[in-house]
Design an enzyme around this catalytic site. Structure first.
Site, short mmCIF file in Angstrom:
data_model
loop_
_atom_site.label_atom_id
_atom_site.label_comp_id
_atom_site.label_asym_id
_atom_site.label_seq_id
_atom_site.Cartn_x
_atom_site.Cartn_y
_atom_site.Cartn_z
N LYS A 53 -3.03 2.67 -4.25
CA LYS A 53 -2.68 4.08 -4.46
C LYS A 53 -3.19 4.55 -5.82
CE LYS A 53 1.14 3.73 -1.27
NZ LYS A 53 2.55 3.44 -1.03
N GLN A 97 8.20 2.85 -3.60
CA GLN A 97 7.51 1.87 -2.75
C GLN A 97 8.56 1.01 -2.03
OE1 GLN A 97 4.08 1.66 -2.30
NE2 GLN A 97 4.57 0.17 -0.71
N ASP A 121 5.97 11.34 0.30
CA ASP A 121 6.02 10.38 1.41
C ASP A 121 6.62 11.02 2.66
OD1 ASP A 121 4.95 7.91 1.47
OD2 ASP A 121 6.66 6.86 0.57
#
Ligand code: NAP
Length: 290
Positions: A53, A97, A121
Protein backbone atom coordinates in the site's frame (compact mmCIF):
# COMPACT_ATOMS: atom_id res chain seq x y z
CA UNK A 1 -9.93 -21.23 -23.00
CA UNK A 2 -11.01 -18.40 -20.71
CA UNK A 3 -9.82 -14.86 -21.25
CA UNK A 4 -7.90 -13.47 -18.28
CA UNK A 5 -9.40 -10.63 -16.28
CA UNK A 6 -6.14 -8.77 -15.84
CA UNK A 7 -6.20 -6.92 -12.53
CA UNK A 8 -2.58 -5.91 -12.83
CA UNK A 9 -3.16 -4.11 -16.13
CA UNK A 10 -6.29 -2.32 -14.89
CA UNK A 11 -4.57 -1.34 -11.62
CA UNK A 12 -1.70 0.15 -13.64
CA UNK A 13 -4.22 2.23 -15.64
CA UNK A 14 -5.85 3.43 -12.42
CA UNK A 15 -2.46 4.40 -10.93
CA UNK A 16 -1.57 6.40 -14.04
CA UNK A 17 -4.86 8.29 -13.88
CA UNK A 18 -4.53 8.98 -10.14
CA UNK A 19 -0.89 10.06 -10.51
CA UNK A 20 -1.87 12.59 -13.21
CA UNK A 21 -4.67 13.98 -11.00
CA UNK A 22 -2.39 14.30 -7.97
CA UNK A 23 0.34 15.94 -10.07
CA UNK A 24 -2.19 18.53 -11.27
CA UNK A 25 -3.21 19.35 -7.70
CA UNK A 26 0.38 19.71 -6.56
CA UNK A 27 1.13 21.93 -9.56
CA UNK A 28 -1.83 24.06 -8.44
CA UNK A 29 -0.26 24.37 -4.97
CA UNK A 30 -2.71 22.06 -3.27
CA UNK A 31 -1.50 19.57 -0.69
CA UNK A 32 -1.29 15.92 -1.80
CA UNK A 33 -3.90 13.40 -0.59
CA UNK A 34 -2.86 11.50 2.55
CA UNK A 35 -3.49 7.93 3.70
CA UNK A 36 -2.86 6.62 7.22
CA UNK A 37 -2.46 2.88 7.68
CA UNK A 38 -2.46 1.51 11.23
CA UNK A 39 -0.67 -1.77 11.64
CA UNK A 40 -0.47 -3.74 14.88
CA UNK A 41 2.03 -6.57 15.52
CA UNK A 42 4.34 -8.30 13.07
CA UNK A 43 2.18 -10.64 11.00
CA UNK A 44 4.36 -11.06 7.87
CA UNK A 45 1.36 -11.15 5.49
CA UNK A 46 -0.03 -7.90 6.98
CA UNK A 47 3.44 -6.31 6.82
CA UNK A 48 3.65 -7.23 3.13
CA UNK A 49 0.16 -5.77 2.45
CA UNK A 50 1.07 -2.54 4.26
CA UNK A 51 4.36 -2.28 2.33
CA UNK A 52 2.42 -2.75 -0.95
CA UNK A 53 0.00 0.00 0.00
CA UNK A 54 2.83 2.41 0.87
CA UNK A 55 4.59 1.61 -2.39
CA UNK A 56 1.40 2.21 -4.37
CA UNK A 57 0.82 5.52 -2.55
CA UNK A 58 4.34 6.66 -3.40
CA UNK A 59 3.74 5.73 -7.05
CA UNK A 60 0.76 8.08 -7.38
CA UNK A 61 1.95 10.84 -5.04
CA UNK A 62 -0.31 10.10 -2.05
CA UNK A 63 1.43 10.78 1.28
CA UNK A 64 1.60 7.81 3.67
CA UNK A 65 1.10 8.38 7.38
CA UNK A 66 1.71 4.83 8.57
CA UNK A 67 1.68 3.99 12.25
CA UNK A 68 3.12 0.68 13.43
CA UNK A 69 2.28 -0.53 16.95
CA UNK A 70 3.54 -3.51 18.96
CA UNK A 71 1.04 -6.33 19.56
CA UNK A 72 0.85 -5.16 23.19
CA UNK A 73 -0.74 -1.81 22.23
CA UNK A 74 -3.95 -1.05 24.10
CA UNK A 75 -7.39 -0.42 22.62
CA UNK A 76 -7.30 3.09 24.13
CA UNK A 77 -4.00 3.96 22.43
CA UNK A 78 -5.34 2.86 19.06
CA UNK A 79 -8.62 4.71 19.59
CA UNK A 80 -6.70 7.89 20.49
CA UNK A 81 -4.55 7.54 17.38
CA UNK A 82 -7.67 7.23 15.23
CA UNK A 83 -9.18 10.31 16.87
CA UNK A 84 -5.99 12.24 16.19
CA UNK A 85 -5.97 11.12 12.54
CA UNK A 86 -9.68 11.99 12.21
CA UNK A 87 -8.72 15.58 13.13
CA UNK A 88 -5.55 15.67 11.02
CA UNK A 89 -6.20 17.83 7.95
CA UNK A 90 -3.39 16.19 5.99
CA UNK A 91 -5.09 12.80 6.22
CA UNK A 92 -7.95 11.88 3.86
CA UNK A 93 -8.09 8.15 4.52
CA UNK A 94 -7.56 5.93 7.57
CA UNK A 95 -7.44 2.18 7.59
CA UNK A 96 -6.71 -0.40 10.23
CA UNK A 97 -4.84 -3.37 8.77
CA UNK A 98 -6.77 -6.51 9.72
CA UNK A 99 -6.61 -9.01 11.30
CA UNK A 100 -5.44 -7.61 14.63
CA UNK A 101 -3.21 -9.88 16.72
CA UNK A 102 -4.28 -11.48 20.03
CA UNK A 103 -7.69 -11.22 21.63
CA UNK A 104 -7.45 -7.97 23.60
CA UNK A 105 -8.30 -5.65 20.70
CA UNK A 106 -11.79 -4.96 19.37
CA UNK A 107 -11.50 -4.35 15.62
CA UNK A 108 -15.18 -3.41 15.24
CA UNK A 109 -14.90 -0.66 17.85
CA UNK A 110 -11.85 0.76 16.04
CA UNK A 111 -13.61 0.72 12.66
CA UNK A 112 -16.51 2.54 14.28
CA UNK A 113 -14.13 5.22 15.60
CA UNK A 114 -12.95 6.15 12.09
CA UNK A 115 -14.64 9.24 10.64
CA UNK A 116 -16.90 7.73 7.91
CA UNK A 117 -15.63 10.43 5.51
CA UNK A 118 -12.10 9.01 5.96
CA UNK A 119 -13.16 5.33 5.98
CA UNK A 120 -11.33 4.41 2.77
CA UNK A 121 -11.72 0.68 3.47
CA UNK A 122 -15.51 1.17 3.34
CA UNK A 123 -16.02 -0.99 6.42
CA UNK A 124 -17.66 1.58 8.72
CA UNK A 125 -21.34 0.71 9.35
CA UNK A 126 -22.28 4.10 7.89
CA UNK A 127 -20.70 3.27 4.53
CA UNK A 128 -21.90 -0.35 4.59
CA UNK A 129 -25.38 0.98 5.40
CA UNK A 130 -25.27 3.29 2.39
CA UNK A 131 -24.34 0.31 0.22
CA UNK A 132 -27.30 -1.68 1.57
CA UNK A 133 -29.57 1.28 0.81
CA UNK A 134 -28.13 1.66 -2.71
CA UNK A 135 -26.79 5.14 -1.91
CA UNK A 136 -23.46 6.52 -3.07
CA UNK A 137 -20.58 6.35 -0.62
CA UNK A 138 -17.19 4.81 -0.06
CA UNK A 139 -17.32 1.18 -1.17
CA UNK A 140 -15.07 -1.49 0.32
CA UNK A 141 -11.97 -2.03 -1.74
CA UNK A 142 -11.94 -5.70 -2.73
CA UNK A 143 -15.58 -5.97 -3.84
CA UNK A 144 -15.39 -2.61 -5.60
CA UNK A 145 -12.23 -3.83 -7.32
CA UNK A 146 -14.05 -6.93 -8.57
CA UNK A 147 -16.85 -4.76 -9.96
CA UNK A 148 -14.42 -2.45 -11.77
CA UNK A 149 -12.63 -5.43 -13.26
CA UNK A 150 -15.90 -6.84 -14.62
CA UNK A 151 -16.83 -3.40 -16.00
CA UNK A 152 -13.42 -3.02 -17.67
CA UNK A 153 -14.24 -6.05 -19.83
CA UNK A 154 -17.80 -4.80 -20.53
CA UNK A 155 -19.31 -7.80 -18.80
CA UNK A 156 -22.96 -7.00 -18.28
CA UNK A 157 -24.47 -8.49 -15.14
CA UNK A 158 -28.08 -7.61 -15.84
CA UNK A 159 -30.32 -10.64 -15.45
CA UNK A 160 -27.36 -12.97 -14.87
CA UNK A 161 -27.15 -15.47 -12.05
CA UNK A 162 -24.30 -14.69 -9.67
CA UNK A 163 -23.11 -16.98 -6.90
CA UNK A 164 -20.73 -15.59 -4.28
CA UNK A 165 -19.05 -18.22 -2.13
CA UNK A 166 -18.16 -16.59 1.20
CA UNK A 167 -20.22 -14.23 3.36
CA UNK A 168 -17.65 -12.12 5.18
CA UNK A 169 -18.30 -8.44 5.81
CA UNK A 170 -14.97 -7.75 4.09
CA UNK A 171 -15.75 -9.41 0.77
CA UNK A 172 -18.73 -11.74 0.30
CA UNK A 173 -21.62 -9.68 1.66
CA UNK A 174 -20.70 -6.30 0.14
CA UNK A 175 -19.85 -7.93 -3.18
CA UNK A 176 -23.24 -9.67 -3.27
CA UNK A 177 -24.90 -6.28 -2.75
CA UNK A 178 -22.82 -4.67 -5.50
CA UNK A 179 -23.73 -7.46 -7.93
CA UNK A 180 -27.36 -6.98 -6.97
CA UNK A 181 -27.01 -3.25 -7.65
CA UNK A 182 -26.01 -4.22 -11.20
CA UNK A 183 -29.19 -6.30 -11.59
CA UNK A 184 -27.68 -9.76 -11.16
CA UNK A 185 -29.73 -12.37 -9.30
CA UNK A 186 -27.45 -13.21 -6.42
CA UNK A 187 -26.99 -16.25 -4.20
CA UNK A 188 -24.55 -16.18 -1.29
CA UNK A 189 -23.08 -19.58 -0.42
CA UNK A 190 -21.05 -20.39 2.70
CA UNK A 191 -19.72 -23.21 4.82
CA UNK A 192 -23.25 -24.47 5.64
CA UNK A 193 -24.52 -24.44 2.07
CA UNK A 194 -25.97 -27.81 1.15
CA UNK A 195 -24.54 -29.11 -2.14
CA UNK A 196 -22.21 -26.22 -2.90
CA UNK A 197 -21.28 -27.77 -6.26
CA UNK A 198 -24.91 -27.72 -7.46
CA UNK A 199 -25.36 -24.10 -6.31
CA UNK A 200 -22.11 -23.03 -7.98
CA UNK A 201 -23.03 -24.73 -11.27
CA UNK A 202 -26.02 -22.37 -11.60
CA UNK A 203 -23.73 -19.36 -11.77
CA UNK A 204 -23.11 -17.22 -14.83
CA UNK A 205 -20.74 -15.31 -12.56
CA UNK A 206 -19.05 -17.38 -9.88
CA UNK A 207 -17.02 -15.68 -7.17
CA UNK A 208 -14.90 -17.58 -4.66
CA UNK A 209 -14.00 -15.61 -1.53
CA UNK A 210 -13.20 -18.30 1.01
CA UNK A 211 -9.49 -18.91 1.57
CA UNK A 212 -9.29 -22.59 0.58
CA UNK A 213 -7.04 -23.89 -2.16
CA UNK A 214 -8.89 -25.77 -4.92
CA UNK A 215 -12.31 -25.21 -3.37
CA UNK A 216 -13.75 -24.55 -6.83
CA UNK A 217 -13.11 -27.34 -9.29
CA UNK A 218 -14.14 -27.72 -12.93
CA UNK A 219 -17.19 -29.85 -12.10
CA UNK A 220 -18.62 -26.88 -10.12
CA UNK A 221 -18.45 -24.43 -13.03
CA UNK A 222 -21.06 -23.91 -15.73
CA UNK A 223 -19.37 -23.89 -19.15
CA UNK A 224 -18.87 -20.28 -20.24
CA UNK A 225 -19.17 -18.86 -16.72
CA UNK A 226 -17.17 -15.83 -15.54
CA UNK A 227 -15.03 -16.97 -12.61
CA UNK A 228 -13.64 -14.48 -10.09
CA UNK A 229 -11.11 -15.78 -7.61
CA UNK A 230 -10.75 -13.56 -4.55
CA UNK A 231 -8.95 -16.15 -2.41
CA UNK A 232 -5.32 -15.73 -1.49
CA UNK A 233 -3.64 -18.84 -0.13
CA UNK A 234 0.07 -19.46 0.37
CA UNK A 235 1.14 -22.99 -0.54
CA UNK A 236 4.43 -24.79 -0.90
CA UNK A 237 4.92 -25.94 -4.48
CA UNK A 238 5.41 -29.71 -4.47
CA UNK A 239 7.83 -29.53 -7.41
CA UNK A 240 10.00 -26.52 -6.56
CA UNK A 241 9.59 -26.61 -2.76
CA UNK A 242 9.09 -22.82 -2.88
CA UNK A 243 6.10 -21.00 -1.43
CA UNK A 244 3.70 -19.23 -3.79
CA UNK A 245 0.23 -17.69 -3.82
CA UNK A 246 -2.82 -19.44 -5.24
CA UNK A 247 -6.52 -18.66 -5.13
CA UNK A 248 -9.58 -20.73 -4.22
CA UNK A 249 -10.13 -21.90 -7.79
CA UNK A 250 -8.36 -24.82 -9.47
CA UNK A 251 -7.16 -22.53 -12.23
CA UNK A 252 -5.75 -25.26 -14.52
CA UNK A 253 -9.00 -27.25 -14.38
CA UNK A 254 -11.44 -24.32 -14.58
CA UNK A 255 -9.78 -22.00 -17.15
CA UNK A 256 -10.53 -24.31 -20.12
CA UNK A 257 -14.31 -24.18 -19.47
CA UNK A 258 -14.83 -20.62 -18.17
CA UNK A 259 -15.28 -17.63 -20.49
CA UNK A 260 -13.32 -15.24 -18.24
CA UNK A 261 -11.21 -15.90 -15.17
CA UNK A 262 -9.06 -13.87 -12.76
CA UNK A 263 -5.53 -15.11 -12.16
CA UNK A 264 -3.96 -15.29 -8.69
CA UNK A 265 -1.76 -13.37 -8.34
CA UNK A 266 -2.44 -10.58 -10.83
CA UNK A 267 -6.22 -10.47 -10.49
CA UNK A 268 -8.39 -9.17 -7.67
CA UNK A 269 -5.51 -8.56 -5.22
CA UNK A 270 -4.02 -5.89 -7.48
CA UNK A 271 -7.41 -4.19 -7.72
CA UNK A 272 -7.86 -4.00 -3.95
CA UNK A 273 -4.91 -1.65 -3.50
CA UNK A 274 -5.86 0.39 -6.58
CA UNK A 275 -9.37 0.97 -5.19
CA UNK A 276 -7.93 1.92 -1.81
CA UNK A 277 -6.02 4.74 -3.50
CA UNK A 278 -9.09 5.70 -5.55
CA UNK A 279 -11.10 5.91 -2.33
CA UNK A 280 -8.42 8.10 -0.73
CA UNK A 281 -8.52 10.44 -3.71
CA UNK A 282 -12.33 10.41 -3.65
CA UNK A 283 -12.32 11.37 0.01
CA UNK A 284 -9.78 14.15 -0.76
CA UNK A 285 -12.03 15.47 -3.55
CA UNK A 286 -15.03 15.48 -1.23
CA UNK A 287 -13.11 17.41 1.42
CA UNK A 288 -12.10 20.06 -1.11
CA UNK A 289 -15.36 20.03 -3.07
CA UNK A 290 -13.48 19.00 -6.22
P1 NAP B 1 -13.36 -15.08 5.97
O1 NAP B 1 -13.79 -13.93 6.78
O2 NAP B 1 -12.60 -16.19 6.63
O3 NAP B 1 -14.65 -15.70 5.28
C1 NAP B 1 -14.57 -16.87 4.57
C2 NAP B 1 -15.95 -17.27 4.10
O4 NAP B 1 -15.84 -18.52 3.42
C3 NAP B 1 -16.96 -17.48 5.22
O5 NAP B 1 -18.19 -16.87 4.88
C4 NAP B 1 -17.12 -19.00 5.29
O6 NAP B 1 -18.40 -19.44 5.62
C5 NAP B 1 -16.84 -19.40 3.87
N1 NAP B 1 -16.37 -20.79 3.81
C6 NAP B 1 -15.41 -21.38 4.56
N2 NAP B 1 -15.26 -22.67 4.19
C7 NAP B 1 -16.14 -22.89 3.22
C8 NAP B 1 -16.49 -24.02 2.44
N3 NAP B 1 -15.87 -25.20 2.60
N4 NAP B 1 -17.46 -23.91 1.52
C9 NAP B 1 -18.10 -22.73 1.33
N5 NAP B 1 -17.81 -21.61 2.03
C10 NAP B 1 -16.85 -21.69 2.97
O7 NAP B 1 -12.44 -14.62 4.75
P2 NAP B 1 -12.43 -13.25 3.91
O8 NAP B 1 -11.81 -12.18 4.70
O9 NAP B 1 -13.76 -13.03 3.28
O10 NAP B 1 -11.40 -13.67 2.78
C11 NAP B 1 -11.67 -14.74 1.91
C12 NAP B 1 -10.45 -15.00 1.05
O11 NAP B 1 -10.21 -13.84 0.26
C13 NAP B 1 -9.16 -15.24 1.81
O12 NAP B 1 -8.34 -16.12 1.08
C14 NAP B 1 -8.51 -13.88 1.84
O13 NAP B 1 -7.09 -13.96 1.95
C15 NAP B 1 -8.90 -13.38 0.49
N6 NAP B 1 -8.93 -11.93 0.38
C16 NAP B 1 -8.38 -11.44 -0.74
C17 NAP B 1 -8.39 -10.09 -0.94
C18 NAP B 1 -7.78 -9.58 -2.20
O14 NAP B 1 -7.42 -8.42 -2.27
N7 NAP B 1 -7.69 -10.42 -3.24
C19 NAP B 1 -8.94 -9.22 -0.02
C20 NAP B 1 -9.57 -9.77 1.10
C21 NAP B 1 -9.55 -11.13 1.29
P3 NAP B 1 -19.08 -19.23 7.08
O15 NAP B 1 -19.51 -17.81 7.10
O16 NAP B 1 -20.19 -20.17 7.09
O17 NAP B 1 -18.01 -19.53 8.07
Amino acid sequence: MAQLLDGKALAAKIYDKLAAQVADWIAADRRPPGLAVLMVGDNPASAAYVANKEKACAKVGILSFSEHFPASVTQAELAQTIQRLNQDDRVDGILVQLPLPGTHLDADALLLAIDPAKDVDGLHPYNLGRLVRGESGIRSCTPAGVMQLLAEYDLSLKGKTAVVIGRSILVGKPLALMLLEQDASVTIAHSRTADLAAVAREADILVAAVGRTNLVTADMVKPGAIVVDVGINRITDSVTGKSRLVGDVDFAGVAPIASYITPVPGGVGQMTVAVLLQNTVKSYCQRFGI
